[in-house]
Design a protein around this motif. Sequence first.
Motif, short mmCIF file in Angstrom:
data_model
loop_
_atom_site.label_atom_id
_atom_site.label_comp_id
_atom_site.label_asym_id
_atom_site.label_seq_id
_atom_site.Cartn_x
_atom_site.Cartn_y
_atom_site.Cartn_z
N SER A 17 0.83 -1.21 0.00
CA SER A 17 0.00 0.00 0.00
C SER A 17 0.86 1.25 0.00
O SER A 17 1.99 1.24 0.49
CB SER A 17 -0.90 0.02 1.25
OG SER A 17 -1.78 -1.07 1.26
N ARG A 19 0.11 5.77 0.31
CA ARG A 19 -0.85 6.86 0.41
C ARG A 19 -0.23 8.11 -0.20
O ARG A 19 0.79 8.60 0.30
CB ARG A 19 -1.22 7.13 1.87
CG ARG A 19 -2.36 8.14 2.03
CD ARG A 19 -2.42 8.63 3.46
NE ARG A 19 -3.68 9.27 3.78
CZ ARG A 19 -3.86 10.09 4.81
NH1 ARG A 19 -2.84 10.36 5.62
NH2 ARG A 19 -5.04 10.63 5.05
N SER A 21 -0.41 12.11 -1.19
CA SER A 21 -1.00 13.36 -0.73
C SER A 21 -0.75 14.45 -1.77
O SER A 21 0.26 14.44 -2.46
CB SER A 21 -0.41 13.80 0.61
OG SER A 21 -0.64 12.84 1.61
N TYR A 80 -6.12 13.18 -0.92
CA TYR A 80 -5.35 11.95 -0.70
C TYR A 80 -5.78 10.87 -1.69
O TYR A 80 -6.90 10.87 -2.19
CB TYR A 80 -5.59 11.42 0.72
CG TYR A 80 -5.30 12.41 1.81
CD1 TYR A 80 -6.32 13.16 2.40
CD2 TYR A 80 -3.99 12.59 2.27
CE1 TYR A 80 -6.06 14.07 3.41
CE2 TYR A 80 -3.72 13.50 3.29
CZ TYR A 80 -4.76 14.24 3.84
OH TYR A 80 -4.49 15.13 4.84
N GLN A 82 -5.42 6.81 -1.24
CA GLN A 82 -4.98 5.61 -0.55
C GLN A 82 -5.01 4.46 -1.55
O GLN A 82 -6.06 4.19 -2.14
CB GLN A 82 -5.90 5.30 0.63
CG GLN A 82 -5.56 4.01 1.36
CD GLN A 82 -4.22 4.08 2.07
OE1 GLN A 82 -3.90 5.07 2.71
NE2 GLN A 82 -3.43 3.02 1.96
N ASN A 84 -4.26 0.49 -2.10
CA ASN A 84 -4.05 -0.82 -1.49
C ASN A 84 -3.97 -1.89 -2.57
O ASN A 84 -4.38 -1.67 -3.70
CB ASN A 84 -5.19 -1.14 -0.52
CG ASN A 84 -5.29 -0.14 0.62
OD1 ASN A 84 -4.29 0.41 1.06
ND2 ASN A 84 -6.51 0.08 1.10
#
Length: 124
Positions: A17, A19, A21, A80, A82, A84
């Motif tokens: 994963s 993340r 920004s 953001y 995210q 996965n």
Amino acid sequence: QVQLVESGGGLVQAGGSLRLSCVASGRTFSSYNMGWFRQAPGKEREIVAAIRWSGGSTYYADSVKGRFTISRDNAKNTVYLQMNSLNVEDTAVYYCAATRTLSAITNRVAYDYWGQGTQVTVSS
């Protein structure tokens, strides 16, 4: 004028994963619809996900549905992504972008402002 700066990219193994920004300058961030795009070598830039200015509506490309989540914090001027269950096909430079045009939120030509991009590399 809106300036966008992405961060959070890197090298990750398949199944991992990350993340991302994107921080925006200016006091009008909350009036912009935001999108995340990506561009792999030799391919055109494509929409990954988008979110309405209010955060009340989102869009995802079929290839990332159920794996990626877009969100925003208007108080922090930040959007953001995210990511996965990453796979090798997700390897690309990821860009955030801003538009006030809601009707064409999935169309890259509708976006007025772009960040410089952040590299995401997924190894097998």
